[in-house]
Motif scaffolding. Sequence first.
Motif, short mmCIF file in Angstrom:
data_model
loop_
_atom_site.label_atom_id
_atom_site.label_comp_id
_atom_site.label_asym_id
_atom_site.label_seq_id
_atom_site.Cartn_x
_atom_site.Cartn_y
_atom_site.Cartn_z
N TYR A 1 -35.99 -26.95 17.16
CA TYR A 1 -34.99 -26.54 16.18
C TYR A 1 -33.64 -26.38 16.88
CZ TYR A 1 -32.30 -23.52 13.08
OH TYR A 1 -31.31 -22.99 12.30
N THR A 2 -32.63 -27.07 16.35
CA THR A 2 -31.33 -27.12 17.01
C THR A 2 -30.21 -26.85 16.03
OG1 THR A 2 -32.15 -28.71 18.63
CG2 THR A 2 -29.77 -28.58 18.38
N LYS A 3 -29.42 -25.83 16.34
CA LYS A 3 -28.29 -25.49 15.48
C LYS A 3 -27.07 -25.35 16.36
CE LYS A 3 -26.89 -21.86 12.22
NZ LYS A 3 -27.33 -20.62 11.56
N GLY A 4 -25.96 -25.93 15.95
CA GLY A 4 -24.75 -25.88 16.76
C GLY A 4 -23.89 -24.68 16.44
N ILE A 5 -22.62 -24.77 16.82
CA ILE A 5 -21.74 -23.60 16.68
C ILE A 5 -20.67 -23.81 15.62
CG2 ILE A 5 -22.08 -22.91 19.09
CD1 ILE A 5 -19.15 -24.01 19.56
N THR A 6 -20.79 -24.88 14.83
CA THR A 6 -19.70 -25.22 13.89
C THR A 6 -19.51 -24.18 12.80
OG1 THR A 6 -21.27 -26.52 12.60
CG2 THR A 6 -19.99 -27.70 14.24
N GLN A 7 -20.53 -23.38 12.55
CA GLN A 7 -20.40 -22.39 11.46
C GLN A 7 -19.99 -21.01 11.95
OE1 GLN A 7 -24.10 -22.73 9.14
NE2 GLN A 7 -23.98 -24.90 9.64
N ILE A 8 -19.76 -20.86 13.25
CA ILE A 8 -19.37 -19.56 13.78
C ILE A 8 -17.89 -19.29 13.46
CG2 ILE A 8 -19.13 -18.16 15.88
CD1 ILE A 8 -22.03 -18.76 15.15
N THR A 9 -17.61 -18.10 12.98
CA THR A 9 -16.24 -17.76 12.59
C THR A 9 -15.75 -16.55 13.41
OG1 THR A 9 -16.89 -16.12 10.94
CG2 THR A 9 -16.79 -18.43 10.21
N PRO A 10 -14.43 -16.32 13.40
CA PRO A 10 -13.91 -15.12 14.07
C PRO A 10 -14.52 -13.83 13.52
CG PRO A 10 -12.13 -16.64 13.60
CD PRO A 10 -13.35 -17.20 12.93
N GLU A 11 -14.92 -13.83 12.25
CA GLU A 11 -15.55 -12.64 11.68
C GLU A 11 -16.89 -12.37 12.38
OE1 GLU A 11 -14.30 -15.15 9.82
OE2 GLU A 11 -12.52 -14.11 9.06
N ASP A 12 -17.65 -13.42 12.62
CA ASP A 12 -18.94 -13.25 13.33
C ASP A 12 -18.70 -12.72 14.74
OD1 ASP A 12 -20.32 -14.34 11.09
OD2 ASP A 12 -19.91 -16.37 11.82
N VAL A 13 -17.66 -13.27 15.37
CA VAL A 13 -17.31 -12.81 16.72
C VAL A 13 -16.99 -11.32 16.72
CG1 VAL A 13 -15.55 -13.02 18.55
CG2 VAL A 13 -16.53 -15.09 17.50
N ALA A 14 -16.26 -10.88 15.68
CA ALA A 14 -15.88 -9.45 15.59
C ALA A 14 -17.11 -8.57 15.38
CB ALA A 14 -14.88 -9.25 14.45
N TYR A 15 -18.02 -9.01 14.53
CA TYR A 15 -19.25 -8.22 14.33
C TYR A 15 -20.08 -8.16 15.62
CZ TYR A 15 -18.57 -7.71 9.28
OH TYR A 15 -18.09 -7.36 8.05
N ALA A 16 -20.13 -9.26 16.34
CA ALA A 16 -20.86 -9.26 17.61
C ALA A 16 -20.25 -8.23 18.55
CB ALA A 16 -20.83 -10.65 18.24
N GLU A 17 -18.91 -8.22 18.60
CA GLU A 17 -18.23 -7.29 19.48
C GLU A 17 -18.53 -5.85 19.08
OE1 GLU A 17 -14.11 -8.37 20.02
OE2 GLU A 17 -13.74 -6.48 21.08
N SER A 18 -18.67 -5.62 17.77
CA SER A 18 -18.93 -4.25 17.30
C SER A 18 -20.27 -3.72 17.80
CB SER A 18 -18.88 -4.20 15.77
OG SER A 18 -20.10 -4.68 15.22
N CYS A 19 -21.15 -4.62 18.19
CA CYS A 19 -22.41 -4.13 18.78
C CYS A 19 -22.54 -4.59 20.22
CB CYS A 19 -23.62 -4.51 17.93
SG CYS A 19 -23.80 -6.25 17.61
N ASP A 20 -21.39 -4.58 20.95
CA ASP A 20 -21.37 -4.85 22.40
C ASP A 20 -22.04 -6.16 22.78
OD1 ASP A 20 -19.96 -2.58 23.13
OD2 ASP A 20 -21.76 -1.34 23.04
N SER A 21 -21.75 -7.20 21.99
CA SER A 21 -22.35 -8.51 22.27
C SER A 21 -21.29 -9.60 22.17
CB SER A 21 -23.46 -8.81 21.25
OG SER A 21 -24.47 -7.84 21.33
#
Lengths: 413, 413
Positions: free
Chosen positions: B219-239
């Motif tokens: 199963y292979t999924k790329g990064i084309t659907q990642i948004t700055p909002e996802d990045v911000a949520y990741a940061e909110s949980c130290d990731s």
Amino acid sequence: MINIAVLGYGVVGSGVVEVFYKNRESIQKKAGQEMEIKYILDVRDFPDSPYKDKFVKDFDIIANDESVKVVAEVIGGIEPSYTFVKTCLEKGKSVVTSNKELVASKGAELLAVAKEHHVNFFFEASVGGGIPIIRPLHMCLAANEIVEIEGILNGTTNFILTKMIRENMSFEAALKMAQELGYAERNPAADIEGHDACRKICILASLSFGSHVYPQDVYTKGITQITPEDVAYAESCDSVIKLIGRAKKMEDGRISAMVCPMFVSHESQLSTVDDVFNGILVKGDATGDVVFYGKGAGKLPTASAVVGDIVDCAKATDTSTSLHWEPSEGKNVVDKSENETAMYLRVKSDEVKVLDVARKLLGDIRVLSREGQPSDEFAFITPIAKEAVIDAAISRLESMGAEILGEVRILEC
Amino acid sequence: MINIAVLGYGVVGSGVVEVFYKNRESIQKKAGQEMEIKYILDVRDFPDSPYKDKFVKDFDIIANDESVKVVAEVIGGIEPSYTFVKTCLEKGKSVVTSNKELVASKGAELLAVAKEHHVNFFFEASVGGGIPIIRPLHMCLAANEIVEIEGILNGTTNFILTKMIRENMSFEAALKMAQELGYAERNPAADIEGHDACRKICILASLSFGSHVYPQDVYTKGITQITPEDVAYAESCDSVIKLIGRAKKMEDGRISAMVCPMFVSHESQLSTVDDVFNGILVKGDATGDVVFYGKGAGKLPTASAVVGDIVDCAKATDTSTSLHWEPSEGKNVVDKSENETAMYLRVKSDEVKVLDVARKLLGDIRVLSREGQPSDEFAFITPIAKEAVIDAAISRLESMGAEILGEVRILEC
């Protein structure tokens, strides 16, 4: 069928036996032949061991048994290890070891003896425990000129420094904790004074640059003088203090090597190597920076590296031509005074002009500050200069009544 | 004297020739014999090259020259590389390659052909560029059972994600920058859709677990659907969000393998692998975690890995017994629906009760928040569950009008 003998049944030796029997099937598959541990040498008795029939106390039984083709030396120290290893090699047995002291002192000689008798002398476990570093250095990086190696090579001191950084502990308290957790020995000198890291950087430097670098030629300073104040000043410039072993090829072909605590910028991959972990950064002219990271010690990681070497010995048909370095007369290492570095200095002085004097002697210093800094404490980082120049400046500061409280080199990124 | 042929004079091929002649002396010393590049195969003309006398356009000249003992295939793609490599092996020539597509699709077959003809097929450069990983995996870790591998295997996507994380760029802007800097190709699909990382994790999984893992089964999924909002949520949980290739041995002997963006906690060594760098974490039963870090691509790092393999071929007297895996019928990989993971979900919904429904379906979810979060946006992390269960919950949320804006798996530390 390859018969193996294990010299020493301490922590690593018992781990070697355990890992061997646990993974015997896949080990034999990888080696392409049957393998068996025929002897374990130890002066003690182990009447309850499942391997009790394999124990012998007389080394000559092993030395004189022609069916033993590979010997794992995991006793440690120079003697009797050196005599045992040399005898085995001369008898046409390959030897693998985790003994960094032996390799750092006698590596060139033992490699030459191995070559003469068409056998191998391998020591993957001597540096970085279970981290593969010796083999990648001499094989995968065959097409590189290695320019520099810098590493966190000692887990005990890295644990102590991590506690000092994260929990604001004193060196003494952190050392006590390391001893209670079994990470530091009752006599911790070899770790905290930097001798263990020194042996490891000697092995890496000898292999990378082809000329034996002896421990006694490498300037070595431990971490016993590092204080929470130094840790705070490091943090003020986005750095952590790590005990670094570093070796570099100079333009004139000589080697600059040293072990000392250093300010490591958060930008360096080594800055996040914490607790008992080791990290080794290898700079190659073609690969750029490559970092190897993992547990640098411990029974099973070290034992697995020893067993990996046993497998390689079983597969080899002659001496490896690439795992090799030349003896040297110890003139291959530049004197510390010629080393160039930036230096953090923490100074106690009643006179503010101490900073002006430092600036005049050393050039554009960077002044640091910390919370709770007493009015008679000054801290700064010098520009990059020859150590002789920095030492002269320190003497000058001392002559005007300043007291040097802290002195830590800066690792260039 | 070992004669070498280089197939393809593109970026890597010209690098191989450059590295070879630059370090020829030390390469020959390591290989223990004289070495020469006799042919370079390319359809193009290079009249101004210092190596112009070596160029040939007809592969058969190389195939039929018995003096050529080692061939470096650096053309890329399946054909004509596959035919060329197979022919060379059948003619008794060892082959080294940087071609991950070829190894991922045809590795088991080509390794078997090499064995049959007592030559070697090496591919250190196919994964991690100049980072030594293939050889440490199959040699140094010989005494380990490898339990799991997880890695940042593609420098282009890691550069894009780093820009999105550090500079708050959109995916599109970061991709454009990567293209301008030459880190991404004009057609970037193989990188950003995850196919390149997929080929690499297939090679690492095949080697570690001994059974060929084919790209089409992963199963292979790329990064084309990642948004700055996802990045911000990741940061909110130290990731941070990283494109991770992961392969794991299940208790029933099957392999769980996948490529997808994942939340990586700051506690993981992989979280600090930034820009175009690669990092590969190998979990062994004896070594614990070992991480390899460095530049995963680039002309000289990749070329140096190819040349390292050439040296090993020159030294070998028969096929390496340990670099080997068995063909499979593609039933060795567990279906994605059986994979267990925690999942970050970002949902658009007019109804606050969407969180209650999620909690009811999935258990104790962890709700996340970010600056500027619209009132109709909800984000949370599910407990660890089978993907089938998570998919069912997503369908249920969609059926009540919720729109799934983001979906990223969580890497367990």
